[in-house]
Design an enzyme around this catalytic site. Structure first.
Site, PDB file in Angstrom:
ATOM      1  N   ARG A   1       0.828  -1.223   0.000  1.00 61.02           N
ATOM      2  CA  ARG A   1       0.000   0.000   0.000  1.00 61.02           C
ATOM      3  C   ARG A   1       0.856   1.264   0.000  1.00 61.02           C
ATOM      4  O   ARG A   1       0.306   2.368   0.029  1.00 61.02           O
ATOM      5  CB  ARG A   1      -0.946   0.000   1.213  1.00 61.02           C
ATOM      6  CG  ARG A   1      -0.246   0.021   2.558  1.00 61.02           C
ATOM      7  CD  ARG A   1      -1.229   0.100   3.715  1.00 61.02           C
ATOM      8  NE  ARG A   1      -0.558   0.213   4.998  1.00 61.02           N
ATOM      9  CZ  ARG A   1      -1.135   0.627   6.116  1.00 61.02           C
ATOM     10  NH1 ARG A   1      -2.404   0.972   6.121  1.00 61.02           N
ATOM     11  NH2 ARG A   1      -0.456   0.696   7.239  1.00 61.02           N
TER      12      ARG A   1
ATOM     13  N   GLU B   1     -13.161  -5.858   6.851  1.00 62.40           N
ATOM     14  CA  GLU B   1     -12.033  -6.190   5.975  1.00 62.40           C
ATOM     15  C   GLU B   1     -12.034  -7.663   5.586  1.00 62.40           C
ATOM     16  O   GLU B   1     -12.106  -8.534   6.454  1.00 62.40           O
ATOM     17  CB  GLU B   1     -10.731  -5.843   6.701  1.00 62.40           C
ATOM     18  CG  GLU B   1     -10.725  -4.412   7.236  1.00 62.40           C
ATOM     19  CD  GLU B   1      -9.575  -4.138   8.197  1.00 62.40           C
ATOM     20  OE1 GLU B   1      -8.507  -4.736   8.028  1.00 62.40           O
ATOM     21  OE2 GLU B   1      -9.758  -3.313   9.109  1.00 62.40           O
TER      22      GLU B   1
ATOM     23  N   ASP C   1     -11.672  -3.726  17.655  1.00 65.04           N
ATOM     24  CA  ASP C   1     -10.618  -4.179  16.735  1.00 65.04           C
ATOM     25  C   ASP C   1     -10.507  -5.698  16.858  1.00 65.04           C
ATOM     26  O   ASP C   1      -9.887  -6.199  17.798  1.00 65.04           O
ATOM     27  CB  ASP C   1      -9.289  -3.483  17.112  1.00 65.04           C
ATOM     28  CG  ASP C   1      -8.210  -3.674  16.057  1.00 65.04           C
ATOM     29  OD1 ASP C   1      -8.447  -4.416  15.085  1.00 65.04           O
ATOM     30  OD2 ASP C   1      -7.124  -3.078  16.215  1.00 65.04           O
TER      31      ASP C   1
ATOM     32  N   HIS D   1      -8.595  -3.959   2.920  1.00 64.57           N
ATOM     33  CA  HIS D   1      -8.898  -3.248   4.177  1.00 64.57           C
ATOM     34  C   HIS D   1      -9.962  -2.162   3.920  1.00 64.57           C
ATOM     35  O   HIS D   1      -9.663  -0.967   3.884  1.00 64.57           O
ATOM     36  CB  HIS D   1      -7.588  -2.626   4.655  1.00 64.57           C
ATOM     37  CG  HIS D   1      -7.586  -2.005   6.010  1.00 64.57           C
ATOM     38  ND1 HIS D   1      -8.606  -1.245   6.499  1.00 64.57           N
ATOM     39  CD2 HIS D   1      -6.658  -2.039   6.979  1.00 64.57           C
ATOM     40  CE1 HIS D   1      -8.297  -0.825   7.712  1.00 64.57           C
ATOM     41  NE2 HIS D   1      -7.106  -1.296   8.028  1.00 64.57           N
TER      42      HIS D   1
HETATM   43  C1  BG6 Z   1      -6.902  -2.584  11.193  1.00 66.81           C
HETATM   44  C2  BG6 Z   1      -6.248  -3.186  12.404  1.00 66.81           C
HETATM   45  O1  BG6 Z   1      -6.999  -3.546  10.201  1.00 66.81           O
HETATM   46  O2  BG6 Z   1      -6.103  -1.504  10.701  1.00 66.81           O
HETATM   47  C3  BG6 Z   1      -6.020  -2.107  13.451  1.00 66.81           C
HETATM   48  O3  BG6 Z   1      -7.061  -4.236  12.894  1.00 66.81           O
HETATM   49  C4  BG6 Z   1      -5.231  -0.945  12.865  1.00 66.81           C
HETATM   50  O4  BG6 Z   1      -5.325  -2.671  14.564  1.00 66.81           O
HETATM   51  C5  BG6 Z   1      -5.958  -0.445  11.624  1.00 66.81           C
HETATM   52  O5  BG6 Z   1      -5.132   0.084  13.836  1.00 66.81           O
HETATM   53  C6  BG6 Z   1      -5.279   0.729  10.923  1.00 66.81           C
HETATM   54  O6  BG6 Z   1      -3.956   0.444  10.621  1.00 66.81           O
HETATM   55  P1  BG6 Z   1      -3.055   1.541   9.931  1.00 66.81           P
HETATM   56  O7  BG6 Z   1      -1.674   0.908   9.841  1.00 66.81           O
HETATM   57  O8  BG6 Z   1      -3.630   1.830   8.587  1.00 66.81           O
HETATM   58  O9  BG6 Z   1      -3.091   2.745  10.834  1.00 66.81           O
END
Ligand code: BG6
Length: 297
Positions: free
Chosen positions: A96, A269, A210, A166
């Site tokens: 990403r 997700e 989460d 995601h």
């Molecule tokens: C989610 C996780 O998929 O992504 C969380 O379960 C995490 O724990 C969130 O905080 C966001 O992650 P990032 O790296 O994009 O800030």
């Protein structure tokens, strides 16, 4: 001048170059509009014609090489979450955080637009993860949105992968929605030392949440009475589902999360995460996909 190469584009696809040679594809067909950054092959807007936006992106998201857009559908790969044994490596892998290549763009007779992106191992990727791989992301943008990631292990050894499509969804108010389809499944609670619990009834939100729901190949639905709609998330190649909302404290500690944005989003997700680890032999592929659609209530 841009350093990126483009295939022939149909009329439904145009390119805007943001500051820093950061291309964005704008899709406008008879069924929907969407925006996709070449960085991460990251779709960050999707709106079926005549409907409210479906995919949430923060108003303060950063569009810059090396930084994932806050919102949309980041592709987390080759690991989900923090790296298992090296906390200096980027969370959610590196796919990403760099530009992909647009391989193909086609306007289909059905009215949908098909985009296909590629991302292969490079010197950069090898500094983070020393293995050869090939990734292809296909987006089918129409009344529904289909996102399909194909990964191939091009190294000469078996490799393990975890991954996530995601997806951040727009909701009217996090306190009013519910998520159905995961009742009676076991989840790993990331906020309680990864302890396992059983989901009782539909998921509702009144604080940070989460969780990785295990053994969940099934379709999940976000019921949103405020927008009089349900968002249905179907999937394949995925046995785990992450549900996330950062709530007040966590979101206010993220510079790219707009104030109170947590109220208007939820992540559901499509994953290979938790126990759902994909092990691929040399040259073996794995495909994970999700189809997102909206029903009026
Ligand atoms: C989610 C996780 O998929 O992504 C969380 O379960 C995490 O724990 C969130 O905080 C966001 O992650 P990032 O790296 O994009 O800030």
């Amino acid at each position: 001048m841009t350093r990126h190469n483009w295939p022939t584009l149909p009329d439904s696809v145009s390119i805007e170059i943001l500051e820093g040679d950061y291309p964005v594809l704008k899709i406008a067909n008879s069924l929907a509009t969407a925006k996709v950054a070449l960085h991460g092959a990251h779709l960050y807007q999707f709106k079926p014609k005549g409907q409210d936006p479906v995919i949430w992106t923060s108003e303060t998201a950063v569009y810059k090489q090396g930084k994932a857009i806050r919102g949309g559908i980041p592709i987390c790969w080759p690991w989900f979450g923090p790296h298992q044994n090296n906390s200096e490596l980027p969370a959610h892998g590196f796919a990403r955080n760099d530009f992909w290549v647009l391989n193909e763009a086609q306007q289909l007779e059905s009215g949908s637009t098909l985009l296909s992106f590629k991302f292969n191992h490079s010197e950069n990727s090898k500094n983070l993860w020393p293995h050869d791989f090939g990734l292809e992301l296909t987006l089918l943008i129409g009344r529904e949105l289909k996102v399909e990631l194909t990964m191939v292990n091009l190294s000469n050894q078996e490799q393990n992968f975890t991954t996530a499509l995601h997806s951040y969804f727009c909701v009217s108010d996090i306190k009013d929605i519910s998520i159905a389809g995961l009742e009676n499944t076991t989840y790993i609670d990331s906020l309680q030392n990864d302890e396992r619990f059983k989901q009782q009834g539909a998921i509702r939100f009144s604080e940070e949440l989460d969780r990785i729901y295990c053994q969940t190949p099934q379709t999940v639905t976000i019921h949103d009475p405020g927008l009089s709609r349900a968002i249905t998330i179907e999937k394949s190649g995925s046995l785990s589902t992450v549900v996330w909302n950062p709530w007040i404290d966590k979101s206010s500690n993220m510079n790219d999360f707009e104030i109170d944005g947590y109220q208007r989003m939820v992540c559901v997700e499509t994953c290979n995460a938790g126990d759902d680890i994909i092990t691929l032999a040399p040259n073996q592929p794995h495909r994970i996909s999700t189809t997102i659609s909206v029903q009026k209530l």
